[in-house]
Design a protein around this motif. Sequence first.
Motif, PDB file in Angstrom:
ATOM      1  N   ALA A 132     -28.689  13.057  25.702  1.00 54.01           N
ATOM      2  CA  ALA A 132     -28.115  11.724  25.904  1.00 54.01           C
ATOM      3  C   ALA A 132     -29.145  10.776  26.510  1.00 54.01           C
ATOM      4  O   ALA A 132     -29.100   9.566  26.273  1.00 54.01           O
ATOM      5  N   THR A 133     -30.061  11.309  27.288  1.00 56.98           N
ATOM      6  CA  THR A 133     -31.134  10.458  27.813  1.00 56.98           C
ATOM      7  C   THR A 133     -31.908   9.837  26.653  1.00 56.98           C
ATOM      8  O   THR A 133     -32.189   8.623  26.645  1.00 56.98           O
ATOM      9  N   MET A 134     -32.243  10.651  25.661  1.00 54.29           N
ATOM     10  CA  MET A 134     -32.987  10.112  24.516  1.00 54.29           C
ATOM     11  C   MET A 134     -32.135   9.081  23.758  1.00 54.29           C
ATOM     12  O   MET A 134     -32.651   8.047  23.318  1.00 54.29           O
ATOM     13  N   ALA A 135     -30.849   9.339  23.636  1.00 58.16           N
ATOM     14  CA  ALA A 135     -29.964   8.380  22.955  1.00 58.16           C
ATOM     15  C   ALA A 135     -29.980   7.037  23.687  1.00 58.16           C
ATOM     16  O   ALA A 135     -30.112   5.973  23.068  1.00 58.16           O
ATOM     17  N   ALA A 177     -21.759   9.180  27.650  1.00 60.37           N
ATOM     18  CA  ALA A 177     -22.076  10.607  27.745  1.00 60.37           C
ATOM     19  C   ALA A 177     -20.772  11.391  27.870  1.00 60.37           C
ATOM     20  O   ALA A 177     -20.578  12.412  27.218  1.00 60.37           O
ATOM     21  N   ARG A 178     -19.844  10.871  28.701  1.00 59.12           N
ATOM     22  CA  ARG A 178     -18.527  11.510  28.864  1.00 59.12           C
ATOM     23  C   ARG A 178     -17.412  10.613  28.319  1.00 59.12           C
ATOM     24  O   ARG A 178     -16.320  10.532  28.904  1.00 59.12           O
ATOM     25  N   LEU A 188     -23.037   9.482  23.020  1.00 55.89           N
ATOM     26  CA  LEU A 188     -22.088  10.551  23.374  1.00 55.89           C
ATOM     27  C   LEU A 188     -22.892  11.822  23.615  1.00 55.89           C
ATOM     28  O   LEU A 188     -23.748  12.178  22.797  1.00 55.89           O
ATOM     29  N   CYS A 189     -22.607  12.520  24.710  1.00 54.07           N
ATOM     30  CA  CYS A 189     -23.288  13.785  24.983  1.00 54.07           C
ATOM     31  C   CYS A 189     -22.400  14.950  24.550  1.00 54.07           C
ATOM     32  O   CYS A 189     -21.200  14.946  24.811  1.00 54.07           O
ATOM     33  N   LEU A 190     -22.998  15.931  23.915  1.00 52.72           N
ATOM     34  CA  LEU A 190     -22.229  17.099  23.456  1.00 52.72           C
ATOM     35  C   LEU A 190     -22.338  18.273  24.423  1.00 52.72           C
ATOM     36  O   LEU A 190     -21.623  19.264  24.276  1.00 52.72           O
ATOM     37  N   GLY A 247     -27.499  18.667  22.745  1.00 54.40           N
ATOM     38  CA  GLY A 247     -27.201  17.720  21.679  1.00 54.40           C
ATOM     39  C   GLY A 247     -26.457  16.486  22.148  1.00 54.40           C
ATOM     40  O   GLY A 247     -25.694  16.514  23.120  1.00 54.40           O
ATOM     41  N   ALA A 248     -26.733  15.385  21.455  1.00 54.55           N
ATOM     42  CA  ALA A 248     -26.073  14.109  21.739  1.00 54.55           C
ATOM     43  C   ALA A 248     -26.048  13.305  20.454  1.00 54.55           C
ATOM     44  O   ALA A 248     -26.757  13.626  19.493  1.00 54.55           O
ATOM     45  N   LEU A 249     -25.218  12.266  20.452  1.00 53.33           N
ATOM     46  CA  LEU A 249     -25.172  11.360  19.301  1.00 53.33           C
ATOM     47  C   LEU A 249     -25.406   9.942  19.779  1.00 53.33           C
ATOM     48  O   LEU A 249     -24.923   9.558  20.857  1.00 53.33           O
TER      49      LEU A 249
END
Length: 344
Positions: free
Chosen positions: A58-61, A170-171, A195-197, A206-208
Amino acid sequence: MIDLRSDTVTQPTEGMRAAIAAAVVGDEQKREDPTVNALEERGAVLLGQEAAVYLPTATMANQIALRLHCEPGDELLGEENCHVFISELGGPAVHSGVVTRGLPGVAGRFTPEQVRAAYRVPAVHSPRTRILWVENTHNASGGRVWPPEEIDELRALCDELDLRFHLDGARLLNAAVASGVDAAAIGRRFDTVTLCLSKGLGCPLGALLAGPAEAMARARRFKHLFGGAMRQAGIVAAAGVYALDHHVERLADDHARAKRLARGLTEAGLAVDPDRVETNFVQVDVAPLSHAEAIALLLEQGVALSPTIHPGILRAVTHLDVTDDDVDAAIEAIPRALRARVEA
Ligand SMILES: Cc1ncc(COP(=O)(O)O)c(C=O)c1O
């Protein structure tokens, strides 16, 4: 050990491991991984956007979102304790040359009036106020939820002031489940959504990042630039698909357990406010103990909590690997660990 440090500590479930083992994979950089492609399509719909990009974190997102929206010298406005300000190592300055301006928040939220006051009227000397940032749920305030009406007001203000509007969700699914509002209905109010997975959803990683198709095409280039383009990433994206099928509604269980933990600790005489527990975080006041002293005492009783940015406040987080029995045990163990020292 009952590990309440964070919802990031979960182990993949058996079902998730089976989905990982069965994943059909390909070269994700070439868009040839069917599992990643499926997760991205699903994520776009889930988040109320046209397209989504699968990323390691999620940081990268968040950082790619900033890079998409901003030029060097642009200014980011957000609540002063949001994750992108306090836990991403000055990433806005490092990756995008962006200056940041924190607005004091209540429960992680700020008002349109604060944004209006902070907004810089375009002038030759001024940084360009470019992007408004909302974190939902808000981590540092204890997993608090933004009411959709307040987000609507900020959306209208961003349109008026020509600001981009990003959601660090993220949440987000915790917020959606807690407020009974569809994640897509929240997400579509923003220009881009993270969004963090690997938090409440229980994936190993993983994140989106979701947004308009054109913006997500550019995001794929930044994904390469930032070193986030992967190969057979479907092996972990399969966990994401599994989590969206099996681990969303159950977030309500985490929230109920957090509430029960808060009530139990209050009844045991600890300074905890159950009314502030809206999702899966419980803030426990351990003053006059320091974070380190309190954490050590708790570990001796078999419970792990984590420090927050607030002096004397620790955090207990419920998640996929915390059962009702764990909550009962924590309601016994936490007061046992803290009472003697706190009352001394
Ligand atoms: C609100 C928020 N945004 C972003 C992140 C970053 O997530 P990641 O660890 O996947 O980079 C976190 C992690 O705790 C978070 O709480």
